[in-house]
Design a protein around this motif. Structure first.
Motif, PDB file in Angstrom:
ATOM      1  N   SER A 199       0.829  -1.212   0.000  1.00 55.19           N
ATOM      2  CA  SER A 199       0.000   0.000   0.000  1.00 55.19           C
ATOM      3  C   SER A 199       0.863   1.262   0.000  1.00 55.19           C
ATOM      4  CB  SER A 199      -0.941   0.011   1.209  1.00 55.19           C
ATOM      5  OG  SER A 199      -0.206   0.030   2.418  1.00 55.19           O
ATOM      6  N   TRP A 200       2.070   1.190   0.605  1.00 50.59           N
ATOM      7  CA  TRP A 200       2.989   2.334   0.568  1.00 50.59           C
ATOM      8  C   TRP A 200       3.366   2.643  -0.876  1.00 50.59           C
ATOM      9  CZ3 TRP A 200       7.753   3.601  -1.293  1.00 50.59           C
ATOM     10  CH2 TRP A 200       8.386   4.722  -0.764  1.00 50.59           C
ATOM     11  N   VAL A 202       1.644   1.814  -3.581  1.00 51.97           N
ATOM     12  CA  VAL A 202       0.443   2.290  -4.278  1.00 51.97           C
ATOM     13  C   VAL A 202       0.225   3.774  -4.013  1.00 51.97           C
ATOM     14  CG1 VAL A 202      -2.065   2.091  -4.421  1.00 51.97           C
ATOM     15  CG2 VAL A 202      -0.669   0.021  -4.298  1.00 51.97           C
ATOM     16  N   GLU A 203       0.316   4.168  -2.755  1.00 50.59           N
ATOM     17  CA  GLU A 203       0.086   5.570  -2.401  1.00 50.59           C
ATOM     18  C   GLU A 203       1.210   6.465  -2.928  1.00 50.59           C
ATOM     19  OE1 GLU A 203      -2.659   6.817  -1.108  1.00 50.59           O
ATOM     20  OE2 GLU A 203      -3.432   4.777  -1.273  1.00 50.59           O
ATOM     21  N   THR A 204       2.435   5.960  -2.904  1.00 54.24           N
ATOM     22  CA  THR A 204       3.554   6.731  -3.454  1.00 54.24           C
ATOM     23  C   THR A 204       3.387   6.901  -4.961  1.00 54.24           C
ATOM     24  OG1 THR A 204       5.051   6.042  -1.684  1.00 54.24           O
ATOM     25  CG2 THR A 204       6.057   6.800  -3.738  1.00 54.24           C
ATOM     26  N   ARG A 206       0.561   7.109  -6.530  1.00 56.03           N
ATOM     27  CA  ARG A 206      -0.484   8.122  -6.709  1.00 56.03           C
ATOM     28  C   ARG A 206       0.080   9.535  -6.549  1.00 56.03           C
ATOM     29  NH1 ARG A 206      -5.325   7.204  -2.819  1.00 56.03           N
ATOM     30  NH2 ARG A 206      -5.700   5.466  -4.246  1.00 56.03           N
ATOM     31  N   LEU A 207       1.069   9.676  -5.661  1.00 53.49           N
ATOM     32  CA  LEU A 207       1.663  10.989  -5.406  1.00 53.49           C
ATOM     33  C   LEU A 207       2.716  11.369  -6.443  1.00 53.49           C
ATOM     34  CD1 LEU A 207       2.079  10.706  -1.523  1.00 53.49           C
ATOM     35  CD2 LEU A 207       0.380  12.072  -2.758  1.00 53.49           C
ATOM     36  N   GLU A 228      -3.194  -6.609  -0.166  1.00 48.34           N
ATOM     37  CA  GLU A 228      -3.380  -5.218  -0.546  1.00 48.34           C
ATOM     38  C   GLU A 228      -3.997  -5.108  -1.937  1.00 48.34           C
ATOM     39  OE1 GLU A 228      -2.865  -3.175   1.694  1.00 48.34           O
ATOM     40  OE2 GLU A 228      -1.458  -4.123   3.045  1.00 48.34           O
ATOM     41  N   ALA A 233      -4.074   2.863  -8.842  1.00 52.06           N
ATOM     42  CA  ALA A 233      -3.368   3.979  -9.466  1.00 52.06           C
ATOM     43  C   ALA A 233      -2.953   3.537 -10.867  1.00 52.06           C
ATOM     44  CB  ALA A 233      -2.131   4.368  -8.639  1.00 52.06           C
ATOM     45  N   LYS A 303       4.520   6.487   5.935  1.00 50.81           N
ATOM     46  CA  LYS A 303       4.320   7.777   5.264  1.00 50.81           C
ATOM     47  C   LYS A 303       4.751   7.687   3.804  1.00 50.81           C
ATOM     48  CE  LYS A 303       5.508  12.686   5.667  1.00 50.81           C
ATOM     49  NZ  LYS A 303       6.312  13.687   6.403  1.00 50.81           N
ATOM     50  N   PRO A 304       3.803   7.621   2.863  1.00 50.50           N
ATOM     51  CA  PRO A 304       4.149   7.583   1.428  1.00 50.50           C
ATOM     52  C   PRO A 304       4.996   8.788   1.045  1.00 50.50           C
ATOM     53  CG  PRO A 304       1.842   7.050   1.751  1.00 50.50           C
ATOM     54  CD  PRO A 304       2.350   7.532   3.086  1.00 50.50           C
TER      55      PRO A 304
END
Length: 361
Positions: A199-200, A202-204, A206-207, A228, A233, A303-304
């Protein structure tokens, strides 16, 4: 006579199987004939060619039935010390066992309930009845002491990376994943298990929408309670299980290798990536600082990363020095020391054993 548990040869190669396979091949060159045999089930595949360690097929089954019933009775019948290198041991004979980590005890929420119950039974049995326990980091050893208070000595034998030198990069992966041809991607190699913290990534992703983020691995739904999500994304790609050659190609050309794990006993993939020349970032958790020191960049797995291109990596020379500190040969010699200290073996028994069994072809 040492009898090595070959159940790992039923499985695809991950870190645990890699540890066992690499050490056995090197032990073969250190041992005399008659000191050890490798026991394999009917489900074994890719059995290594060995010169001094005899290979014998035991029983008619595979999997847990083989490991819990046929293997230990065979070992007891022939007076063997059983060596288990892959996180599990027969309840009847856990003689010398390697436990890589105790994640089912530390994070049971990541696994199915039945698997947790079985894993805890196995761990309790090992830490009460084994002659010796092996693990792959000082961190894991400290976890054993915290949760189980082992009654026997615990030895640390590290993983290594030289197997990567035997692998040829398979550039065909860039035909399968053409969006990666411009090499504008970050790569992670792990299962989709919750502790791997996909998930880290995935979120990274997205950012950082102008970069691709690729994860290779698989999901063992018989073990893990949840996995997960993989399609959240557009620039995140789950490649599934890839060959060693395909993984090496991606490690060789990625912008950096990602390892945002929550919990590990060792963590071989960052070392493999470092061998391929990749910059590496790992989570600041569990054993990572023990293993990787100042040769990698550290990230917060909770923290992504919003500006991943701004990560500053150590000089490559630090990575080369780190790789030089690890060796499968060194680890195999350490394993042999442990076996000789805690195993009772007699050469005359080994000769009788060989004479009564055909070598596996």
């Amino acid at each position: 006579m040492y009898l090595i548990n070959g159940k790992f040869l039923e499985h695809k190669i991950t870190g645990v199987e890699r540890f066992a396979g690499e050490l056995i091949v090197r032990l073969d060159g250190m041992m005399e004939k008659g000191m050890a045999c490798l026991a394999v089930s009917q489900g074994a595949r890719n059995v290594p060619e060995l010169k001094n360690i005899d290979v014998v097929r035991v029983g008619r089954h595979k999997g847990n039935v083989w490991e819990q019933l046929e293997l230990p009775f065979y070992a007891m019948r022939h007076g063997c010390v059983l060596v288990n290198l892959c996180n599990a041991a027969p309840l009847l004979k856990p003689d010398i066992t390697c436990i890589h980590d105790i994640q089912p005890r530390v994070s049971p929420q990541f696994f199915r309930k039945m698997y947790v119950l079985w894993a805890l039974l196995n761990l309790e049995n090992v830490f009460r009845r084994a002659k010796a326990v092996i693990t792959v980091s000082r961190f894991s050893k400290s976890e054993f002491e915290k949760y189980f208070r082992p009654r026997m000595p615990v030895y640390v034998i590290y993983n290594s990376w030289e197997h990567e030198n035997r692998i040829e990069a398979d550039m065909g992966i860039f035909e399968k994943l053409p969006v990666l041809k411009n090499k504008n991607f970050y790569f992670a190699m792990s299962s989709m298990a919750p502790n791997k913290n996909v998930s880290w990534i995935v979120e990274t992703a997205r950012l950082n929408p102008d970069k691709y983020f690729v994860v290779s691995g698989n999901v063992n739904r018989k073990i893990f309670g949840r996995a997960e999500g993989t399609k959240v994304a557009e620039n995140f790609i789950f490649a599934g299980y890839v060959s060693d050659g395909e993984a090496k190609a991606m490690m060789s050309y990625c912008r950096a290798f990602l390892f945002p794990t929550f919990y590990e006993g060792f963590g071989i993939p960052p070392m493999e990536a470092m061998c391929c020349g990749a910059d590496v970032m790992v989570s600041d958790r569990s054993c990572m600082r023990e293993i990787y020191g100042d040769a990698v960049a550290y990230i917060d797995p909770d923290k992504p990363c919003g500006e991943i291109d701004n990560i500053v990596f150590p000089e490559k020379e630090k990575g080369r020095k780190l790789l030089a500190a690890y060796s499968w040969e060194k680890s195999a010699r350490r394993l042999l020391e442990v076996l000789e200290k805690h195993g009772e073996q007699r050469k005359d028994d080994g000769k009788k054993y060989r004479d009564s069994h055909r070598r596996h072809k």
